[in-house]
Design a protein around this motif. Sequence first.
Motif, PDB file in Angstrom:
ATOM      1  N   ALA A  99      13.006  32.662  36.179  1.00  0.00           N
ATOM      2  CA  ALA A  99      12.196  33.488  37.073  1.00  0.00           C
ATOM      3  C   ALA A  99      11.084  32.689  37.737  1.00  0.00           C
ATOM      4  N   ILE A 100      10.440  31.812  36.969  1.00  0.00           N
ATOM      5  CA  ILE A 100       9.300  31.056  37.491  1.00  0.00           C
ATOM      6  C   ILE A 100       9.733  29.998  38.494  1.00  0.00           C
ATOM      7  N   ASP A 101      10.840  29.319  38.207  1.00  0.00           N
ATOM      8  CA  ASP A 101      11.275  28.184  39.027  1.00  0.00           C
ATOM      9  C   ASP A 101      12.437  28.534  39.951  1.00  0.00           C
ATOM     10  N   GLN A 102      12.423  29.710  40.515  1.00  0.00           N
ATOM     11  CA  GLN A 102      13.538  30.133  41.371  1.00  0.00           C
ATOM     12  C   GLN A 102      13.745  29.198  42.548  1.00  0.00           C
ATOM     13  N   ASP A 103      12.662  28.660  43.094  1.00  0.00           N
ATOM     14  CA  ASP A 103      12.768  27.828  44.293  1.00  0.00           C
ATOM     15  C   ASP A 103      12.882  26.340  43.984  1.00  0.00           C
ATOM     16  N   ALA A 104      12.988  25.989  42.703  1.00  0.00           N
ATOM     17  CA  ALA A 104      13.094  24.578  42.336  1.00  0.00           C
ATOM     18  C   ALA A 104      14.497  24.059  42.605  1.00  0.00           C
ATOM     19  N   ALA A 105      14.641  22.739  42.516  1.00  0.00           N
ATOM     20  CA  ALA A 105      15.956  22.120  42.675  1.00  0.00           C
ATOM     21  C   ALA A 105      16.908  22.660  41.611  1.00  0.00           C
ATOM     22  N   LEU A 106      18.214  22.549  41.887  1.00  0.00           N
ATOM     23  CA  LEU A 106      19.222  23.141  41.010  1.00  0.00           C
ATOM     24  C   LEU A 106      19.093  22.666  39.571  1.00  0.00           C
TER      25      LEU A 106
ATOM     26  N   MET B 103      21.019  38.347  32.799  1.00  0.00           N
ATOM     27  CA  MET B 103      21.046  37.014  33.395  1.00  0.00           C
ATOM     28  C   MET B 103      22.433  36.660  33.911  1.00  0.00           C
ATOM     29  N   PHE B 104      23.456  36.907  33.078  1.00  0.00           N
ATOM     30  CA  PHE B 104      24.824  36.573  33.477  1.00  0.00           C
ATOM     31  C   PHE B 104      25.254  37.329  34.733  1.00  0.00           C
ATOM     32  N   PHE B 105      24.770  38.545  34.903  1.00  0.00           N
ATOM     33  CA  PHE B 105      25.153  39.346  36.068  1.00  0.00           C
ATOM     34  C   PHE B 105      24.423  38.883  37.329  1.00  0.00           C
ATOM     35  N   LEU B 106      23.125  38.617  37.213  1.00  0.00           N
ATOM     36  CA  LEU B 106      22.316  38.312  38.388  1.00  0.00           C
ATOM     37  C   LEU B 106      22.466  36.879  38.885  1.00  0.00           C
ATOM     38  N   LEU B 107      22.681  35.943  37.962  1.00  0.00           N
ATOM     39  CA  LEU B 107      22.658  34.539  38.357  1.00  0.00           C
ATOM     40  C   LEU B 107      23.720  34.173  39.402  1.00  0.00           C
ATOM     41  N   PRO B 108      24.962  34.652  39.322  1.00  0.00           N
ATOM     42  CA  PRO B 108      25.938  34.299  40.368  1.00  0.00           C
ATOM     43  C   PRO B 108      25.499  34.697  41.772  1.00  0.00           C
ATOM     44  N   PHE B 109      24.797  35.834  41.907  1.00  0.00           N
ATOM     45  CA  PHE B 109      24.293  36.229  43.222  1.00  0.00           C
ATOM     46  C   PHE B 109      23.294  35.198  43.738  1.00  0.00           C
ATOM     47  N   GLU B 110      22.423  34.748  42.847  1.00  0.00           N
ATOM     48  CA  GLU B 110      21.446  33.725  43.203  1.00  0.00           C
ATOM     49  C   GLU B 110      22.131  32.425  43.614  1.00  0.00           C
ATOM     50  N   LEU B 111      23.134  32.031  42.865  1.00  0.00           N
ATOM     51  CA  LEU B 111      23.793  30.752  43.117  1.00  0.00           C
ATOM     52  C   LEU B 111      24.616  30.776  44.398  1.00  0.00           C
ATOM     53  N   ILE B 112      25.342  31.855  44.641  1.00  0.00           N
ATOM     54  CA  ILE B 112      26.258  31.906  45.786  1.00  0.00           C
ATOM     55  C   ILE B 112      25.533  32.327  47.065  1.00  0.00           C
TER      56      ILE B 112
ATOM     57  N   ARG C 132      16.520  21.594  37.939  1.00  0.00           N
ATOM     58  CA  ARG C 132      15.315  22.064  37.248  1.00  0.00           C
ATOM     59  C   ARG C 132      15.245  23.587  37.182  1.00  0.00           C
ATOM     60  N   GLY C 133      15.647  24.263  38.241  1.00  0.00           N
ATOM     61  CA  GLY C 133      15.517  25.716  38.289  1.00  0.00           C
ATOM     62  C   GLY C 133      16.679  26.463  37.668  1.00  0.00           C
ATOM     63  N   ILE C 134      17.825  25.785  37.477  1.00  0.00           N
ATOM     64  CA  ILE C 134      19.014  26.464  36.945  1.00  0.00           C
ATOM     65  C   ILE C 134      19.588  25.745  35.723  1.00  0.00           C
ATOM     66  N   ILE C 135      19.913  24.463  35.876  1.00  0.00           N
ATOM     67  CA  ILE C 135      20.588  23.744  34.789  1.00  0.00           C
ATOM     68  C   ILE C 135      19.700  23.638  33.551  1.00  0.00           C
ATOM     69  N   ALA C 136      18.435  23.272  33.742  1.00  0.00           N
ATOM     70  CA  ALA C 136      17.534  23.109  32.595  1.00  0.00           C
ATOM     71  C   ALA C 136      17.334  24.420  31.827  1.00  0.00           C
ATOM     72  N   PRO C 137      16.977  25.531  32.502  1.00  0.00           N
ATOM     73  CA  PRO C 137      16.826  26.770  31.740  1.00  0.00           C
ATOM     74  C   PRO C 137      18.132  27.287  31.161  1.00  0.00           C
ATOM     75  N   MET C 138      19.259  27.008  31.833  1.00  0.00           N
ATOM     76  CA  MET C 138      20.546  27.407  31.272  1.00  0.00           C
ATOM     77  C   MET C 138      20.793  26.681  29.947  1.00  0.00           C
ATOM     78  N   THR C 139      20.420  25.418  29.890  1.00  0.00           N
ATOM     79  CA  THR C 139      20.572  24.655  28.654  1.00  0.00           C
ATOM     80  C   THR C 139      19.671  25.210  27.558  1.00  0.00           C
ATOM     81  N   ILE C 140      18.446  25.572  27.912  1.00  0.00           N
ATOM     82  CA  ILE C 140      17.525  26.158  26.932  1.00  0.00           C
ATOM     83  C   ILE C 140      18.097  27.465  26.391  1.00  0.00           C
ATOM     84  N   CYS C 141      18.642  28.303  27.274  1.00  0.00           N
ATOM     85  CA  CYS C 141      19.260  29.560  26.829  1.00  0.00           C
ATOM     86  C   CYS C 141      20.450  29.286  25.911  1.00  0.00           C
TER      87      CYS C 141
END
Length: 216
Positions: free
Chosen positions: A118-125, A53-62, A127-136
Amino acid sequence: FVLFGVSAVLFAGFWLWQKRTEHPLLPGYIFRNQTFTGLNLATLALYAGLSIMFFLLPFELIERRGLSPIESGLVFLPFTLCVGFLSRSFGAMADRIGIKPMLMAGSIMTAIGFAWFAIDQDAALWRGIIAPMTICGLGFAALVAPLTAGVLENVKDADEGLASGINNTASRIAQMVGVALAAVFAGAAMGYVIGLWLSAMMSISGAIIIAITYER
């Protein structure tokens, strides 16, 4: 894959040498404890998933979401803050309710976070990133202290330094393996989603290993 094969051969050679030498770095007797061995296998699975996750997520974000490097770094703050500020409280909770329930809950929560990415890739930041990051972050906060405590309480006092070193080594090996696997997915179509599902499966595998091997 060739390097993975070479690494496996080298590790097998190292293990055989350790079994024959008079003063091994990894004495075989310590792995006869089922719980200790299980916790280290779970460590491999959990930290490998996290590294993917740590490796792939920056590619998604940038590249896909268009965030700057600084903004992408800030996205990881919920994880860092959860682990930094809540690990001690979750460790105290483990003293009250038991280490195994905390490890199971943390592993499952982390798997939910990875699957959410993975499920919410196209959601708003948020919901698709901040929320699951907090859960992790909450999941790993629930894991860190109980995992260390579980490793140490399942060996003799004289072996605690050895046990801690083995567990730290397991987490570092897992991180390297996770990055290597993530690099394979990084350039592939749907690689981000596939990698995050693999992370979720690894976390579930960690939970299963703990459920089967943890005896206390």
